[in-house]
Scaffold this motif. Structure first.
Motif, PDB file in Angstrom:
ATOM      1  N   ILE A  90      33.173  30.992  21.206  1.00  0.00           N
ATOM      2  CA  ILE A  90      34.567  31.104  21.616  1.00  0.00           C
ATOM      3  C   ILE A  90      35.447  31.170  20.378  1.00  0.00           C
ATOM      4  N   ASN A  91      36.447  32.006  20.464  1.00  0.00           N
ATOM      5  CA  ASN A  91      37.432  32.034  19.372  1.00  0.00           C
ATOM      6  C   ASN A  91      38.758  32.512  19.940  1.00  0.00           C
ATOM      7  N   LYS A  92      39.772  32.576  19.097  1.00  0.00           N
ATOM      8  CA  LYS A  92      41.105  32.943  19.605  1.00  0.00           C
ATOM      9  C   LYS A  92      41.126  34.380  20.137  1.00  0.00           C
ATOM     10  N   THR A 119      41.887  32.644  11.417  1.00  0.00           N
ATOM     11  CA  THR A 119      41.431  32.537  12.814  1.00  0.00           C
ATOM     12  C   THR A 119      42.301  33.396  13.743  1.00  0.00           C
ATOM     13  N   ASP A 120      43.534  33.688  13.300  1.00  0.00           N
ATOM     14  CA  ASP A 120      44.426  34.491  14.137  1.00  0.00           C
ATOM     15  C   ASP A 120      44.099  35.982  14.063  1.00  0.00           C
ATOM     16  N   GLU A 121      43.348  36.348  13.036  1.00  0.00           N
ATOM     17  CA  GLU A 121      42.938  37.758  12.918  1.00  0.00           C
ATOM     18  C   GLU A 121      42.093  38.174  14.122  1.00  0.00           C
ATOM     19  N   ASP A 122      41.362  37.200  14.715  1.00  0.00           N
ATOM     20  CA  ASP A 122      40.558  37.518  15.914  1.00  0.00           C
ATOM     21  C   ASP A 122      41.450  37.992  17.054  1.00  0.00           C
ATOM     22  N   MET A 123      42.633  37.384  17.163  1.00  0.00           N
ATOM     23  CA  MET A 123      43.569  37.814  18.227  1.00  0.00           C
ATOM     24  C   MET A 123      44.058  39.235  17.931  1.00  0.00           C
ATOM     25  N   PHE A 124      44.378  39.492  16.660  1.00  0.00           N
ATOM     26  CA  PHE A 124      44.887  40.831  16.320  1.00  0.00           C
ATOM     27  C   PHE A 124      43.809  41.884  16.611  1.00  0.00           C
ATOM     28  N   ARG A 125      42.565  41.517  16.279  1.00  0.00           N
ATOM     29  CA  ARG A 125      41.456  42.454  16.510  1.00  0.00           C
ATOM     30  C   ARG A 125      41.357  42.778  18.002  1.00  0.00           C
TER      31      ARG A 125
END
Ligand SMILES: O=P(O)(O)OC[C@H]1O[C@H](O[C@H]2O[C@H](CO)[C@@H](O)[C@H](O)[C@H]2O)[C@H](O)[C@@H](O)[C@@H]1O
Length: 874
Positions: free
Chosen positions: A749-751, A790-796
């Motif tokens: 799980i990640n953002k 960790t927020d880069e996962d949301m952008f991706r």
């Protein structure tokens, strides 16, 4: 013979230098000492000191480079011959007084009665009419060697259209010399009530501002500005504020102290921030650059690595450029006929004796007292050298404000006492082992002395760059006299083959003097060849060439770095207004609240709570906080806001808007890894004072923000490596370096996964209302903002949803930080405060002025360094 490179050789070696263009060098004093003659031509004499810097100006202004070079500098204290009947305009100035004939060298302790200190500037004021000011400006701008634009310094009410009244001219140098120079040389004043300091600081600030005004007057886009030394430390930022795209570099000629020492300076922040307006900052030695980087991290909290600092959304590069001298010019001057004669006279006078030479200013940091003590020790330890060795020590008056103002002049008295003691103990009627000349030497005498010496002895206890050591090496071309050099001199790092000494270890220095006197001819020749090669190749021309080359490299790197545009707030607002359904995903720390020293202190402001409340109250908006924080923290600080959804611990837990129940997405995951990670984190916590563990329900975080910065960073790398190669190989966990922390959480799980879920939940074209999505339809607007890895996962996730589910034009991914940051986000904002302002803007609850400002903001200017120096300083 040292040779100057021809233009074609320089061109071939440095093609990038031949871009041509303007270089503006900003330095405190113009290269001349100026005497005023009412209504007539100004008298300009070469200024003493800073010969290397002035030679570099002459080189940049010469035909040997393609640059169009201008120096911007203060006039310096203007002398008025009418106030000084002893120094009429046509006679040599006091500064040119010489030590007279060679015979005077034999005087036991020759305090020359003719020696006079430089004429003090007029105290009551000197009125210079406009016509005379213009005449000086014309003379300086038409100089054949260095074109100079003078900066006139006076209080506002003393500079009128008719002329300028100069009063207490030395005030402009006081702060720099009294506070900065002293501290940079590791000397600290007694604290005071601060009134005098405030006045001196105000002068310093104003003086830097006047330089900025003058440079802005002559600056054209594309010009490169090089700011020199500690007098002008605020100038880079002042220029950056006025011309955001200016190419600015800064070079510090003095030492730079460790952060422990810089902390003692009340204006430490302003000074550091002032320099950080530059694109490139240069130092004399590696240790000075290291200290500067560490000060920026420890005092200002900016991240830095060995090559630079990330500050105010820009990269400031840092480099080491040890300055050289114009070796060819020195060599020519040192073998002039007049020097040959003086050299022969000195050698004859001391026939049969070994000569040790020292030439220093009488500043306590130059270590003259240490030199005398070491010489005394040498005579004591090696009695066979008595009467066979003479120390010729020339001292010019101190230029240090703090020491000039000392009525007791403790350093000078100490030097005189030591000389009397040594000569009393080891001298005889016909010979004094220490010959002291407290005065300026003419250039011919100076070079004659350096050539005549058997040993050059430099014992400075702190020194940026020591030109005497370099000139001594050139002068020893034929005689191979060894150089003994203090390890505390900035030059020591470059002159590795000199004999290095610790001036505080008197017996050690004495031993090295004996060693130098007994070296074989072969050893001396070997040392000299290496030193001479260094000084003649690493000269002042190559120094400034390398520096300019690096400025260009820094600028092209900055320009080639992909730059994320500043969020277009007008576009954001118009897309938001046009959308019937909107999704918001906000990270918390570093996005909605600034990063602070302790996690518990990062509480949301009343303003952001109000804005979020207002945003979430619109039924068309789905507002989520997606954070690494645990449920308790989010609930405690934001849980009371109606209709907000939460994702805690990087996606391990979720709470829907309007619900009070948390869903545990990691429920089925084996948590056996936690005990192992805790054991590792505990070990590092024990080793790193100030670090601590934040234990959440699922994720574990080791924090080192409160630890000693270098140790924290170093140990975090070790810890990261250990976890990656150990536990992360056995368990399905991810080890994430965060902002002064390391976090471990399950990989599944990640953002980004949460962002994907939310898009799936809210994007429901044609669906019937559900509890989760009471207003079904298409997501017509999405804003996702975060600051860390960790927020880069949301952008991706959002990027991949664009083009398939979402319309790219309506999705705003926004990273918080510099435009140069590597990110998958399409936009950037500099700080959490900007995010808060945007949320307020969309919620219609923000500052009404911010709404009016939309569309008027100068995006380019905003991405640059802005306003670090408060205007209210004056
Ligand atoms: O996902 P986020 O909301 O950005 O949370 C990430 C971590 O933030 C917190 O630590 C960071 O912020 C602290 C307060 O400013 C700061 O003192 C610390 O150095 C930072 O690393 C939080 O403590 C962590 O649990 C979060 O995972």
């Amino acid at each position: 013979m040292a040779r100057r490179e021809s233009l074609s050789e320089i061109r071939a070696a440095n093609p990038e230098l031949f871009l041509t263009g303007n270089i503006i060098s900003a330095t405190f004093n113009i290269p001349h000492a100026v005497t005023y003659h009412k209504g007539g031509a100004w008298d300009l004499k070469p200024r003493r000191g800073q010969s290397a810097l002035i030679d570099s100006f002459a080189y940049l202004s010469s035909e040997a480079t393609p640059w169009n070079h201008t120096v911007v500098a203060w006039t310096g204290e203007i002398a008025n011959p009418d106030d000084d009947p002893l120094s009429p305009p046509d006679t040599p100035s006091a500064a040119a007084t010489t030590i007279g004939t060679a015979n005077s060298l034999s005087a036991p302790v020759p305090i020359d009665a003719n020696t006079r200190l430089p004429t003090p500037p007029p105290v009551d004021g000197l009125w210079i009419p406009k016509a005379d000011q213009t005449r000086l400006e014309h003379q300086l701008s038409h100089s054949r060697t260095i074109r100079t634009v003078p900066v006139w310094l006076a209080d506002e009410n003393e500079a009128t259209a008719d002329g300028i009244m100069l009063k207490d001219q030395a005030r402009w140098r006081r702060y720099a010399e009294h506070d900065l120079y002293t501290l940079f040389h590791y000397k600290q004043h007694e604290p005071t009530d601060g009134r005098k300091e405030r006045a001196q600081w105000a002068d310093y600030y104003r003086m830097n501002q006047k330089f900025a005004n003058k440079i802005i007057e002559i600056y054209k886009p594309g010009d490169v500005v090089i700011v020199h030394d500690y007098y002008l430390m605020l100038l880079p930022s002042m220029l950056r504020q006025r011309a955001p795209k200016m190419y600015i570099s800064f070079f510090l000629h003095s030492p730079f102290p460790s952060s422990e020492f810089l902390r003692c300076l009340p204006r430490r922040k302003e000074v550091l921030e002032g320099i950080l307006g530059a694109n490139l900052v240069g130092f004399q030695s590696y240790s000075y650059s290291r200290h500067f980087l560490s000060c920026c991290t420890r005092i200002l909290g900016f991240p830095s690595d060995t090559l630079g600092i990330d500050a105010y959304g820009s990269r400031v590069q840092v480099g080491v450029f040890p300055i050289g001298i114009d070796a060819a010019k020195v060599e020519t001057a040192a073998w002039a006929d007049t020097v040959n004669e003086k050299h022969a006279a000195v050698r004859k006078m001391y026939e049969g004796k070994k000569i040790i030479v020292g030439r220093d200013r009488l500043d306590s940091v130059r270590g003259v007292a240490q030199k005398l003590q070491a010489f005394e020790r040498f005579l004591e330890l090696y009695p066979h050298w008595r009467e066979k060795v003479v120390l010729i020590q020339v001292t010019s008056p101190t230029s240090v404000e703090a020491e000039k103002g000392d009525p007791e002049n403790k350093n000078a008295s100490r030097v005189n006492e030591l000389i009397t003691k040594i000569n009393g103990e080891y001298g005889s009627l016909g010979f004094s082992p220490v010959q002291h000349y407290p005065q300026y030497l003419s250039q011919a005498e100076y070079f004659a002395l350096l050539r005549a010496a058997d040993i050059g002895l430099i014992t400075s206890v702190r020194d940026g760059m020591n030109t005497t050591s370099l000139e001594y090496i050139v002068c020893q071309k034929d005689s191979n006299g060894p150089l003994i050099l203090s390890e505390f001199s900035g030059t020591a790092g470059s002159l590795r083959d000199a004999i290095h000494i610790n001036p505080w270890d008197l017996s050690g220095v004495a031993e090295k003097i004996n060693m130098a006197l007994t070296m074989s001819e072969e050893e001396r020749a070997k040392m000299q060849t290496s030193l001479y090669t260094h000084v003649t190749t690493q000269n002042v021309q190559s120094w400034i060439t390398k520096f300019i080359r690096k400025v260009h490299a820094a600028l092209s790197e900055t320009n080639s770095v992909t730059s994320t545009p500043l969020l277009d707030r007008a576009l954001l607002l118009s897309r938001y207004r046009a959308a019937k359904k909107r999704l918001f995903m906000f990270d918390y720390d570093g996005t909605l609240t600034p990063i602070v020293r302790e996690p518990s202190a990062a509480v949301p402001s009343e303003r952001i709570i109000r804005y979020l409340q207002s945003l979430a109250s619109d039924p068309r908006n789905a507002v989520w906080i997606i954070s690494g924080r645990d449920q308790e923290f989010l609930q405690q600080h934001l849980g009371h806001i109606p209709r907000i959804g939460f994702s805690a611990e990087h996606g391990s837990f979720m709470r829907d808007p309007g619900s009070h129940e948390w869903v545990n997405l990691a429920e089925k995951f084996d948590m056996g890894w936690q005990a192992e990670v805790m054991e590792v984190f505990q070990r590092y916590t024990d080793k790193v004072p100030g670090s601590f563990i934040e234990r959440k329900r699922c994720a574990l975080t080791w924090h080192y923000r409160l630890a000693e910065p270098e140790q924290g960073l170093h140990m975090s790398r070790e810890c990261h490596r250990e976890l990656e190669t150990g536990i992360a190989q056995r368990w399905e966990v991810e080890v994430m370096p965060g902002k002064a922390n390391i976090e471990v959480r399950p990989t599944f799980i990640n953002k980004g996964e949460i962002a994907k879920r939310l898009v799936a939940t809210y994007h429901n074209p044609g669906a019937a209302p559900t509890e989760k999505d009471p207003y079904p339809g298409e997501i017509e607007f999405a804003l996702c903002s975060g600051d860390d890895f960790t927020d880069e996962d949301m952008f991706r996730s959002l990027n991949s949803a664009c083009g398939t589910i979402l319309d790219d034009q309506h999705v705003f991914t926004v990273t918080v930080g510099a435009s140069t940051k590597v990110t998958l986000a399409k936009w950037h904002l500099l700080e959490p405060e900007d995010v808060i302002e945007c949320v307020g803007l969309l919620a219609g609850a923000g500052d009404p002025a911010s709404l009016e400002r939309v569309g008027e903001v100068n995006l380019a200017a905003l991405s640059q360094v802005e306003g670090h120096i408060p205007a209210e300083e004056l």
